[in-house]
Write a protein that holds these residues in place. Structure first.
Motif, PDB file in Angstrom:
ATOM      1  N   ALA A  47      51.526  38.828  39.968  1.00 36.09           N
ATOM      2  CA  ALA A  47      51.991  38.462  41.305  1.00 36.09           C
ATOM      3  C   ALA A  47      51.954  36.949  41.431  1.00 36.09           C
ATOM      4  O   ALA A  47      51.178  36.267  40.759  1.00 36.09           O
ATOM      5  N   SER A  48      52.783  36.432  42.304  1.00 33.58           N
ATOM      6  CA  SER A  48      52.883  34.994  42.504  1.00 33.58           C
ATOM      7  C   SER A  48      52.519  34.649  43.942  1.00 33.58           C
ATOM      8  O   SER A  48      52.829  35.404  44.865  1.00 33.58           O
ATOM      9  N   GLY A  49      51.879  33.525  44.127  1.00 32.57           N
ATOM     10  CA  GLY A  49      51.550  33.067  45.470  1.00 32.57           C
ATOM     11  C   GLY A  49      50.431  32.052  45.433  1.00 32.57           C
ATOM     12  O   GLY A  49      49.917  31.690  44.372  1.00 32.57           O
ATOM     13  N   GLU A  50      50.078  31.592  46.602  1.00 33.37           N
ATOM     14  CA  GLU A  50      49.019  30.599  46.722  1.00 33.37           C
ATOM     15  C   GLU A  50      47.663  31.265  46.592  1.00 33.37           C
ATOM     16  O   GLU A  50      47.458  32.376  47.072  1.00 33.37           O
ATOM     17  N   VAL A  51      46.760  30.569  45.923  1.00 38.18           N
ATOM     18  CA  VAL A  51      45.389  31.035  45.773  1.00 38.18           C
ATOM     19  C   VAL A  51      44.454  29.877  46.059  1.00 38.18           C
ATOM     20  O   VAL A  51      44.854  28.718  46.061  1.00 38.18           O
ATOM     21  N   VAL A  52      43.204  30.209  46.278  1.00 34.87           N
ATOM     22  CA  VAL A  52      42.159  29.210  46.404  1.00 34.87           C
ATOM     23  C   VAL A  52      41.312  29.305  45.150  1.00 34.87           C
ATOM     24  O   VAL A  52      40.813  30.380  44.810  1.00 34.87           O
ATOM     25  N   GLY A  53      41.180  28.202  44.430  1.00 33.83           N
ATOM     26  CA  GLY A  53      40.370  28.166  43.220  1.00 33.83           C
ATOM     27  C   GLY A  53      39.102  27.377  43.478  1.00 33.83           C
ATOM     28  O   GLY A  53      39.111  26.392  44.214  1.00 33.83           O
ATOM     29  N   SER A  54      38.021  27.842  42.869  1.00 31.78           N
ATOM     30  CA  SER A  54      36.750  27.170  43.115  1.00 31.78           C
ATOM     31  C   SER A  54      35.783  27.450  41.990  1.00 31.78           C
ATOM     32  O   SER A  54      35.824  28.505  41.357  1.00 31.78           O
ATOM     33  N   GLY A  55      34.910  26.502  41.769  1.00 31.74           N
ATOM     34  CA  GLY A  55      33.810  26.706  40.847  1.00 31.74           C
ATOM     35  C   GLY A  55      32.680  27.404  41.580  1.00 31.74           C
ATOM     36  O   GLY A  55      32.408  27.123  42.747  1.00 31.74           O
ATOM     37  N   LEU A  56      32.048  28.342  40.902  1.00 31.37           N
ATOM     38  CA  LEU A  56      30.935  29.089  41.483  1.00 31.37           C
ATOM     39  C   LEU A  56      29.723  28.953  40.585  1.00 31.37           C
ATOM     40  O   LEU A  56      29.848  28.759  39.385  1.00 31.37           O
ATOM     41  N   GLY A  57      28.560  29.110  41.154  1.00 33.36           N
ATOM     42  CA  GLY A  57      27.342  29.115  40.355  1.00 33.36           C
ATOM     43  C   GLY A  57      26.551  27.841  40.522  1.00 33.36           C
ATOM     44  O   GLY A  57      26.814  27.023  41.398  1.00 33.36           O
ATOM     45  N   GLY A  58      25.586  27.685  39.646  1.00 40.26           N
ATOM     46  CA  GLY A  58      24.703  26.535  39.720  1.00 40.26           C
ATOM     47  C   GLY A  58      24.782  25.714  38.452  1.00 40.26           C
ATOM     48  O   GLY A  58      25.706  25.835  37.651  1.00 40.26           O
ATOM     49  N   ALA A  59      23.779  24.873  38.254  1.00 44.54           N
ATOM     50  CA  ALA A  59      23.756  23.964  37.123  1.00 44.54           C
ATOM     51  C   ALA A  59      23.660  24.704  35.786  1.00 44.54           C
ATOM     52  O   ALA A  59      24.207  24.261  34.785  1.00 44.54           O
ATOM     53  N   ARG A  60      22.989  25.841  35.748  1.00 47.75           N
ATOM     54  CA  ARG A  60      22.797  26.568  34.490  1.00 47.75           C
ATOM     55  C   ARG A  60      24.000  27.433  34.115  1.00 47.75           C
ATOM     56  O   ARG A  60      24.267  27.659  32.947  1.00 47.75           O
ATOM     57  N   HIS A  61      24.690  27.954  35.102  1.00 48.16           N
ATOM     58  CA  HIS A  61      25.864  28.787  34.833  1.00 48.16           C
ATOM     59  C   HIS A  61      26.935  28.472  35.862  1.00 48.16           C
ATOM     60  O   HIS A  61      26.715  28.623  37.057  1.00 48.16           O
ATOM     61  N   ARG A  62      28.072  28.030  35.392  1.00 51.30           N
ATOM     62  CA  ARG A  62      29.180  27.662  36.277  1.00 51.30           C
ATOM     63  C   ARG A  62      30.404  28.480  35.871  1.00 51.30           C
ATOM     64  O   ARG A  62      30.742  28.563  34.695  1.00 51.30           O
ATOM     65  N   ALA A  63      31.066  29.089  36.830  1.00 51.55           N
ATOM     66  CA  ALA A  63      32.273  29.875  36.583  1.00 51.55           C
ATOM     67  C   ALA A  63      33.368  29.393  37.524  1.00 51.55           C
ATOM     68  O   ALA A  63      33.105  28.822  38.570  1.00 51.55           O
TER      69      ALA A  63
END
Length: 178
Positions: A47-63
């Protein structure tokens, strides 16, 4: 697996890039054996469209993750696809219609969307013939009408105007003024 095309840099052909990746994954799957030695199959929703992208997590694990209606729609389209199939929303089909053949899944019912939805089952890439022409603008009828009216006004009145074109990356601003 979730793949995002157009982030962080959007391209005019992100829908086609996604379809080519899906086709290549389908092509490669017979060489991948499951635990029983049988080939694995996959099914995909695009599917196509606008999304919000963000980093999640803390210093030890970032996604990194993305959220939005098109992410949810792709997950719902995935459920319409059988083994070895890719199902598209209307925006992806419209963006790629010059080089792909698809069959409609009319009045598709998907959770979270009221009313009928036309989804498309990807069949194959086709020879588009002369690819030197621009892809058609999709979903920009109002903007094109406004620009055409401004140009007609300039021609009729013998005067000029300044037109300011702005918008998010990847929506076709350069192609519009090119």
């Amino acid at each position: 697996v979730l793949a995002v095309f157009g982030a962080p840099v959007a391209h005019d052909d992100d829908a086609i890039r996604a379809l080519r990746a899906a086709a290549e994954i389908h092509r490669a799957m017979p060489a991948v054996g499951g635990a029983t030695g049988d080939p694995l199959t996959v099914h995909m929703g695009i599917a196509s469209g606008e999304v919000v992208g963000s980093g999640l997590g803390g210093a030890r694990h970032r996604a990194y993750t993305v959220m939005g209606n098109s992410v949810n729609l792709a997950a719902r389209l995935l459920k319409l696809a059988g083994a070895g199939e890719t199902v598209l929303d209307e925006a992806v089909q419209a963006a790629a219609q010059r080089i792909v053949r698809c069959t409609p899944i009319e009045d598709a019912k998907v959770k979270g969307i009221d009313g009928p939805l036309t989804a498309w089952r990807f069949v194959e890439f086709v020879d588009a013939g002369d690819r030197s022409g621009a892809h058609p603008f999709v979903g920009r009828a109002a903007e094109l009408a406004q620009l055409s009216a401004s140009l007609a006004s300039c021609a009729a009145g013998g005067t000029g105007q300044t037109i300011f074109v702005r918008g998010d990356a990847g929506i076709g601003k350069s192609r519009l003024i090119g």
